[in-house]
Each structure stands twice: as structure tokens, then as C-alpha cells.
Design an enzyme around this catalytic site. Structure first.
Site, PDB file in Angstrom:
ATOM      1  N   TYR A 551      15.719 -20.324  49.946  1.00 44.75           N
ATOM      2  CA  TYR A 551      16.956 -20.293  50.709  1.00 44.75           C
ATOM      3  C   TYR A 551      17.936 -21.310  50.111  1.00 44.75           C
ATOM      4  CZ  TYR A 551      14.714 -17.577  54.444  1.00 44.75           C
ATOM      5  OH  TYR A 551      14.088 -16.596  55.169  1.00 44.75           O
ATOM      6  N   ARG A 568      21.160 -20.245  53.768  1.00 41.94           N
ATOM      7  CA  ARG A 568      21.457 -18.847  53.465  1.00 41.94           C
ATOM      8  C   ARG A 568      20.186 -18.152  53.042  1.00 41.94           C
ATOM      9  NH1 ARG A 568      25.898 -15.898  52.405  1.00 41.94           N
ATOM     10  NH2 ARG A 568      25.549 -13.953  51.292  1.00 41.94           N
ATOM     11  N   ASN A 569      20.056 -16.898  53.467  1.00 35.66           N
ATOM     12  CA  ASN A 569      18.873 -16.112  53.152  1.00 35.66           C
ATOM     13  C   ASN A 569      18.673 -15.957  51.648  1.00 35.66           C
ATOM     14  OD1 ASN A 569      17.978 -15.647  55.721  1.00 35.66           O
ATOM     15  ND2 ASN A 569      18.957 -13.649  55.945  1.00 35.66           N
ATOM     16  N   PRO A 570      17.432 -15.699  51.207  1.00 37.71           N
ATOM     17  CA  PRO A 570      17.188 -15.426  49.780  1.00 37.71           C
ATOM     18  C   PRO A 570      17.829 -14.113  49.361  1.00 37.71           C
ATOM     19  CG  PRO A 570      15.202 -15.053  51.086  1.00 37.71           C
ATOM     20  CD  PRO A 570      16.204 -15.674  52.009  1.00 37.71           C
ATOM     21  N   ASN A 604      23.860 -13.404  56.863  1.00 39.75           N
ATOM     22  CA  ASN A 604      22.768 -13.975  56.064  1.00 39.75           C
ATOM     23  C   ASN A 604      22.768 -15.500  56.060  1.00 39.75           C
ATOM     24  OD1 ASN A 604      21.340 -11.695  55.229  1.00 39.75           O
ATOM     25  ND2 ASN A 604      22.763 -11.303  53.546  1.00 39.75           N
TER      26      ASN A 604
END
Length: 852
Positions: A551, A568-570, A604
Site C-alpha cells: 500500500y 492507498r490500495n495496491p 482506493n
């Protein structure tokens, strides 16, 4: 205490005291000792009393006064001893206060840790407690976070338990603590294995990187020779003759002085052959791309383009894939224009939402690329500078770079071997199905097996992945890797991986929070890798996190006493965090939402408590990226040369460093630079041994660098010796490495940077990059950058000029004295009386004094 034996010895031996008259004031004892001397008896054996008492004074040996001392000197020393005592007391008191603070800090950290573990115990053992007749109240947890628990309610509940329930409760708690200890040891062992795997991959790839460096060096030499040959062909005969005379000196010593009549020739040589002032790697890459765009080399006719570049060094077949898991499923390779006719290098900026991992397992690389693209902003429709610098653009008619191509040839830059290296690739990519057979759910990837952007509209993502694959030989070679390695390759900045389990344990947790705040303040790029699913707590496995992924850390904030992070999401489409401080959390207030600019949407990104962050994430990736808009950057060059070649203005700068293998080292003759700091400044010094240009060699030299204080504060004088008193920081022992980094926080003043090789006589060059958060003036103080034709201007240059003038004057004086003595000798020989030739004697030949 004075006793009867002491009185007896004083009267009998020393002859003093109230009873001395009984022993003749010591006369009887002296007579007795003379008899012992005649009989040759030992003093202690003849008179046993002398074992403990002095035979002259009769005083005890262990109470004898010392030698006479100068009381004036002793009294004068009291002042300094008092200062030393005061300093020692201050340091001891400071150490004691520091120890107390550490104890308090450790106690607070211990209580905080026990609080989290206690809540984990209650959550994970709720049914075990119920089966043992212990029922925790339903309202004991006020949130889903491990860091929050109603302590008052817990205390009331525990006090209501009977002794039997308390005993069962503590038994379950002990078992839980043992399980936690085993789990922590497993995590530490897993982290250690990861460290070893990281080093193993670096060592394995080092062989390939060295091969690529040698190949690059050869390509640069070939292009240099071609430029030189073309330039010589265009020269008039007179200029060619003059160049051949100066060729060796100009090639060997780029800074050698030039005659006025040769200035124009030297300038043309530097600009057209040496490419002075330009990035030779970039210039060579642009030249190679221009040759490909012309269609003369590496291209052939294609049904998709008039001319298509086919990369023969990395063909579009199974050898490029290697032993990937997806290799058997690849049916063909297609150029980007055939996959999506509207594809281009960049389309509406570079955002982390553009990064998707394909069937090739390069998640580590895509995670780093997502972090890098997020650092430049999201949703701004701009191409981030740190992404754009990874590509080589051709020079257009207006002199600006053009990143488009008519033949499908792209240049991708990777930072390897301490320098930016360009990998030229074509735009063929492996396909799992034909584009005509792509189903609706596969429209995002368009059927490719590699990394992609949504709809395959942008090529920067798959091209960077392909450049990596080509550099290391195949796609299979990049299926294993680490995020911080990729960040270093794409930014040329130092990176590190901090394992959370050890860093956030005990008092280190507060230190970790302070570090993350400093990292964010400096603008560093940060990311966090989640734990493996089998190591995650059961309570967080359904919280929306993607395990074993990376992340991006956007924000590090503290609001109302709560430490929080925005993440933040991968890469890809994933759920967001569902725990405390998620978008739907009830902990948010309107004021807090406004201050942190929180929006409830599927973007996200999400917020998370620092305590949950430490529990859910395994490692923190830090890239010390220096924003060029916030940090001042200066470039320096240090050259080690032996001063030979007939140039009277050449200086020997190959003195080396003081080691047992370099006796007689003259540290003062190493290249040195002065830094003038006018306010407290953080500074980074990056030292790189390049592999370009005529003056460099492909061999990596063992070198070291030292940042020192000058002997006279405020004066930029050369360093005469290296000691612990004047060294502020250094790169360590001299080693053969291409890149070194030094960091320092400097107060106002003057500082000297010295770079040297392990032993004397080694020739080479290093490029030095100085980055500072405030303006720092730099100057080269040795070797001098001025020549006799150019008058010195700075104070350091004037000092050097004066010193050289004195040395030359002394040398001239010695030479004049020797010439005068030689003239006197010749005159004496001429005036000497020689034998008469008529007598038939021949004059003997002159002999040197002491000669045979």
C-alpha cells in the site's frame, strides 16, 4: 588506630616519643642493626619488627607520607579539577535523567502493548471464556480497533469475578501470552528470511548487472570512436595535424590548459566528440532511437505499421518469457498498435489507477511503480516528472523531446551500477488470446499476459516491465523481487525496508512514529507491505486488506491525540479497509473529516489508526526521494590523476588514504571541496563512480570520502590529516562500490569534503551530487581550478597561488645555488696547475669525489 606496638617501634627504632630514653633514643637499635650487618643477616629476618615498620623513622610502612609536593601547583590544579568534576557530574546527571526518561517511555510502551494484547485476548478467546463460565460484557469493545478498549468497564468487570473465575481467566491469559510469543518469534524468523532473500537476489543479479555494465561500456567506446572518426574526416589537414599533437593530453586530461590558438579546435572536440556538458548516456540513446526511427536498422515491413522495430536482442518468443508459470498459455506476441490502435505512451497523465499487474508475477515492480506515480499527485491529468524521466525522448524540430514513435521503439532508463542506463525495447507484448476473442470481462487487460493499464490505452506500465525483463534476461527473471529495490532503480535514491514487528515493539513504536513524520516532512516516498495471510490475526482477515501486497502511504497525521495514516490500495481494484477510521467508521466527526479532507467514496484510499497499521502491516518501504523543487542540487567532479605527461600545471591527486598499505600518504593532495553553510542545513552527498567518458575506466576503484572540519574554523583550508577530531561523517572503509551516500545536519560554517582511493597511484573519476534543503555554496579547493593565465579570485585560490609561488621560488633558489656551486668547481679546475706536456705525462681524467 595508634597502639602499643606503634609506640614501641617509634621509641626503639625511630628514637622519638615519651619512651625513647629507655632505648637510648634509638642508639641501641642502630647498634643492633650494625651487628646484623656484620653477620650478613637480612634486615627483616634480623629484626622482625621491620616487616611492618620503617627502619629510619619507626612509622608504619602503610602510613608513610608521600614525597614532597609543590603546593602552589596543586592549588592551581584545583580549578581545572573542579571543572572536570563539574563536567563529570553534569554528564552523570544527564545520563541518569536520560535513563529515567527511558524507563518512563518503556513503561508507557509496555502498558500500551499490554492494552492491545489484552484486547486481542478478549476478542480471540471470547468463546473460550464463555465455555469456562466467564462472560465479558457486550459493551467492552467500543470499536473494531485493537487499540481502543473501555478500561473502566474492564476493571469493573474483572473486580466482579470470583476467585475461581479469576484463576481460570489468568490461566487462559498465560496460554494466550505463550501463543503470542511463539507467533512473534515466527514473524521475526520470517523477517530474517526475507532479509536474506533480499540480499541473495541482489547478489544473484549483481552478476548480470556487471555484464550489462561491461556491454554498455563497450557500446559507449564504439560510439565514441565513431564520433571521433567522423569528426576527424571533416577536419582540414592543418587542424587534424594540430589535434594529433594534442590528442593524448586532451583525452587524458580534460581540464588541461589550452593554447589560445587551439581554443576553437578544443571546443569543437569537446562539443562534437566528448559531448562535454551533455549526458552521454542520454545522447547515445537518442542517437540509437533516431537510427531506428529512420528504418535503416532493426526494422522491417509490418501489416500494422509501415516499418516495425523488431528487437533482435530480446525477441518476441518463448525465450523472452523464460520459465514463467504463464508461458504455456501465451499464444502469440502482438505490437501495441494491434492490441489497441489508440494506445500511446501516456494518456491523461500518470496515476496509480493506471497500474495493473498481469499474469506475470511482478507485483513488487508494479507496487513500486504505483507508489512512484502516486508521489506526483493523483487525478491531475499530468505526466509526473519522476515517471517521465524514465523514458528517453527524441529531439524534435523545436528542440523539445518527443516521446512518440512511428516504428514502436522506446528507450527506458533504469538506474543501475551507479548510473542511468537506457534499455531500448520494442512494443511487442505476450498475448493469452487474440484481440478478436477478448471477452467483455477481459477488456481491461485486452488479453495480454504482462502488466497493463486499463484498456491498454497507456504503454508506460508494460514498457517499464519489459525493460526490466530485457535487462535481466527474461520475464521469469523478474518474478522475484522487492519493492525497495525497484524504487532505487527508478529514482536513483537510497531506499530501505523497515520491518514493523521489530521496529514497533516496545519503546520503538514511538520512535517509528517520529521517523514516519520526518520522512513525510522531507517528502520521501513511503509504502507499506501487508503481512502474509497465515501470519495475520483472525480478526483482521475480513477487514478488506489485501495480504502480501504493498500500500502507498499518503499522509501521516495526528488529530485530537489520535495517530492516523492515509493509505492507498495496491495496484488493481480492491476493497478498502473496513476497520476504525475507514470511510464508514462512526468515529469520524464533521470537524475531523473537514480537517483531513475525508470523502466517502470508492477512491482506493482510506485512513487507519497507527496502532492498527503496526498490527496489519509487515514492513515499511522508504525511498529518500528529494523533490527538486524543495532541495538545492549541485554537481561536482573529482578526478584522480598522477600529474605526469609534461603538463607543468598538472597536479598529482592520487595520494590515496592513510592505511598500512599506503605508507607516506600525503592526505592533503587528494581532491577536496569546500561547503559554505550559512544556516542549519540538512545535506546529502552522493558519490558515484561512472562508466562513461574517455577519462574513466570500467574498473571500480576502492574509495572512501570524508566530510571534515577545517583546521581553522571559517577558512576553507585543505585537510592535512584525518582524525576523529575533524571527521564529521564518512562512507566507511574504502571498498569497491559504484555508489556511496553520506548524510549530515550541519551548523553554519565551512566544511571540507575529501575523496581518495585506497592506495596511491589509482587514476579515475567520481561524480558528486550535493543536495541540501537550503543554499550551500561549494567550491573546489584542490586541485585548483584556475591556471597561471587566470588570476585567482577566491580566498582559497589566493592562498593556493601564494603557496605555489613560494614553492616555486624555493625550487628556483635551490637550482640557482646548485648552478653557482657548479660554476665555482669548474673555475677551480681551470685554474689548477697541470703537468708540463713536454715531460710526457698525460693529464688524468677528472673523477667525481669518492668515485672509483
Amino acid at each position: 588506630m595508634y597502639n602499643y606496638k606503634d609506640a614501641l617501634a617509634a621509641a626503639m627504632v625511630g628514637g622519638h616519643g615519651p619512651f625513647a630514653f629507655l632505648f637510648g633514643s634509638g642508639a641501641f637499635f642502630r647498634l643492633y642493626m650494625k651487628v646484623g650487618g656484620l653477620l650478613k643477616k637480612e634486615d627483616e629476618q634480623w629484626a622482625t619488627i621491620l616487616e611492618d615498620y620503617d627502619k629510619e623513622t619507626g612509622q608504619r610502612k602503610d602510613n608513610m607520607p608521600g614525597p614532597n609536593c609543590d603546593h602552589k601547583v596543586v592549588l592551581e590544579e584545583f580549578k581545572y579539577q573542579d571543572e572536570d568534576l563539574t563536567k563529570a557530574f553534569f554528564e552523570e546527571f544527564r545520563a541518569f535523567a536520560h535513563f529515567q526518561l527511558l524507563v518512563v517511555n518503556a513503561a508507557g510502551a509496555y502498558l500500551e502493548r499490554e492494552k492491545i494484547l489484552f484486547q486481542k485476548f478478549l476478542r480471540e478467546n471470547r468463546f473460550k471464556l464463555l465455555s469456562n463460565g466467564i462472560a465479558p460484557p457486550k459493551d467492552i469493545f467500543n470499536s473494531s480497533s485493537f487499540a481502543s478498549i473501555d478500561i473502566t468497564l474492564v476493571a469493573v468487570w474483572l473486580s466482579s469475578l470470583n476467585p475461581d473465575e479469576i484463576e481460570r481467566f489468568h490461566l487462559l491469559k498465560r496460554h494466550f501470552s505463550e501463543e503470542v510469543g511463539v507467533k512473534e518469534r515466527d514473524v521475526d524468523r520470517h523477517d530474517q528470511q526475507t532479509r536474506e532473500a533480499s540480499r541473495a537476489i541482489m547478489d544473484k543479479r549483481k552478476v548480470r548487472e556487471n555484464d550489462m555494465a561491461q556491454k554498455r561500456h563497450k557500446e559507449f567506446r564504439d560510439r565514441y570512436e565513431r564520433r571521433l572518426d567522423q569528426w576527424l574526416r571533416a577536419l582540414p589537414a592543418e587542424d587534424k595535424s594540430r589535434f594529433n599533437e594534442k590528442k593524448n593530453v586532451w583525452m587524458r586530461r580534460p581540464n588541461a590548459p589550452v593554447d589560445e590558438r587551439d581554443m576553437d579546435l578544443r571546443e569543437r572536440f569537446d562539443n562534437e566528440v566528448v559531448l562535454k556538458g551533455a549526458d552521454e548516456g542520454m545522447a547515445n540513446a537518442q542517437k540509437a532511437l533516431a537510427e531506428l526511427e529512420s528504418g535503416d536498422t532493426g526494422c522491417r515491413v509490418s501489416k500494422h505499421r509501415r516499418m516495425q522495430f523488431y528487437d533482435a536482442s530480446f525477441p518476441a518468443d518463448g525465450s523472452a518469457l523464460g520459465r514463467c508459470e504463464v508461458t504455456p498459455e501465451v499464444c502469440r506476441w502482438m505490437p501495441a498498435i494491434a492490441i489497441n490502435p489508440d494506445s500511446r505512451l501516456f494518456d491523461e497523465g500518470t496515476d496509480p489507477d493506471d497500474v495493473f499487474t498481469g499474469r506475470i508475477k511482478s507485483k513488487w515492480l508494479m507496487s513500486a511503480l504505483s507508489m512512484l506515480s502516486a508521489a506526483g499527485g493523483v487525478g491531475d491529468a499530468d505526466v509526473d516528472e519522476q515517471i517521465l524521466r524514465l523514458f528517453v525522448g527524441q529531439i524534435g524540430p523545436d528542440g523539445k523531446p518527443i516521446y512518440g514513435t512511428d516504428v514502436g521503439a522506446y528507450g527506458v532508463r533504469l538506474y543501475k551500477n551507479g548510473q542511468w542506463e537506457t534499455v531500448i525495447v520494442d512494443d511487442f507484448f505476450p498475448m493469452l488470446v487474440d484481440t478478436e476473442l477478448v471477452e467483455a470481462e477481459d477488456k481491461n487487460s485486452m488479453g495480454v499476459a504482462c502488466a497493463y493499464s486499463k484498456g491498454f490505452t497507456e504503454l508506460w506500465v508494460p514498457l517499464i516491465e519489459k525493460a526490466y525483463a530485457k535487462y535481466y534476461g527474461s520475464y521469469a527473471a523478474i518474478e522475484d523481487g522487492f519493492v525497495h529495490h525497484a524504487l532505487h532503480d527508478m529514482t536513483a535514491c537510497e531506499t530501505e525496508c523497515i520491518f514493523m514487528a521489530a521496529a514497533s515493539r516496545g519503546a520503538g513504536k514511538r520512535a517509528l512514529w517520529g521517523k514516519m513524520n520526518r520522512f513525510k516532512k522531507n517528502g520521501y516516498i513511503m509504502g507499506a507491505g501487508t503481512v502474509a495471510e497465515h501470519l495475520a490475526d483472525r480478526q483482521i482477515q475480513d477487514m478488506g486488506l489485501v495480504f502480501d501486497s504493498t500500500y502507498t502511504v499518503y499522509e501521516v497525521r495526528e488529530e485530537n491525540g489520535v495517530k492516523m495514516l492515509k493509505l492507498r490500495n495496491p495496484p488493481g481494484d480492491h476493497d478498502e479497509w473496513k476497520g476504525d477510521w475507514s470511510d464508514e467508521s462512526t468515529l469520524w466527526t464533521r470537524r475531523t473529516k473537514h480537517r483531513l479532507n475525508v470523502t466517502v467514496e470508492d477512491d482506493n484510499t482510506f485512513w487507519m489508526a497507527f496502532d492498527d497499521f503496526c498490527n496489519c502491516f509487515r514492513c515499511l518501504y522508504v525511498c529518500r526521494w528529494y523533490d527538486p523543487h524543495r532541495w538545492q542540487t549541485q554537481q561536482l567532479t573529482a578526478i584522480w590523476q598522477n600529474g605526469e605527461g609534461g603538463d607543468e600545471n598538472a597536479y598529482d591527486t592520487t595520494a590515496g588514504l592513510p592505511t598500512k598499505h599506503n605508507p607516506g600518504c600525503e592526505v592533503v593532495n587528494n581532491p577536496q571541496f569546500a561547503f559554505h553553510i550559512h544556516r542549519p542545513t540538512d545535506i546529502k552527498i552522493k558519490i558515484v563512480q561512472p562508466d562513461v567518458g574517455e577519462a574513466n575506466v570500467s574498473e571500480v576503484l576502492p574509495i572512501a570520502a570524508f566530510l571534515c572540519r577545517p583546521k581553522h574554523l571559517g577558512v576553507a583550508g585543505r585537510i592535512q590529516e584525518l582524525s576523529k577530531d575533524n571527521i564529521i561523517t564518512d562512507t566507511g572503509q574504502p571498498v569497491r562500490d559504484r555508489e556511496f551516500n553520506m548524510y549530515a545536519s550541519l551548523s553554519p560554517g565551512v566544511y571540507i569534503l575529501l575523496v581518495g582511493t585506497y592506495v596511491a597511484g589509482m587514476e579515475g573519476q567520481v561524480d558528486i551530487t550535493v543536495m541540501s534543503n537550503y543554499v550551500a555554496r561549494t567550491e573546489q579547493i584542490w586541485p585548483p581550478v584556475w591556471t597561471p593565465e587566470k588570476e585567482p579570485t577566491t580566498f582559497a585560490e589566493k592562498m593556493q597561488a601564494e603557496a605555489k609561488k613560494k614553492i616555486l621560488a624555493a625550487a628556483d633558489g635551490v637550482a640557482a645555488g646548485a648552478a653557482k656551486a657548479d660554476a665555482k668547481i669548474k673555475e677551480a679546475k681551470a685554474n689548477a696547475v697541470a703537468p708540463d706536456p713536454d715531460e710526457g705525462d698525460e693529464p688524468e681524467e677528472d673523477k667525481m669525489p669518492g668515485g672509483a
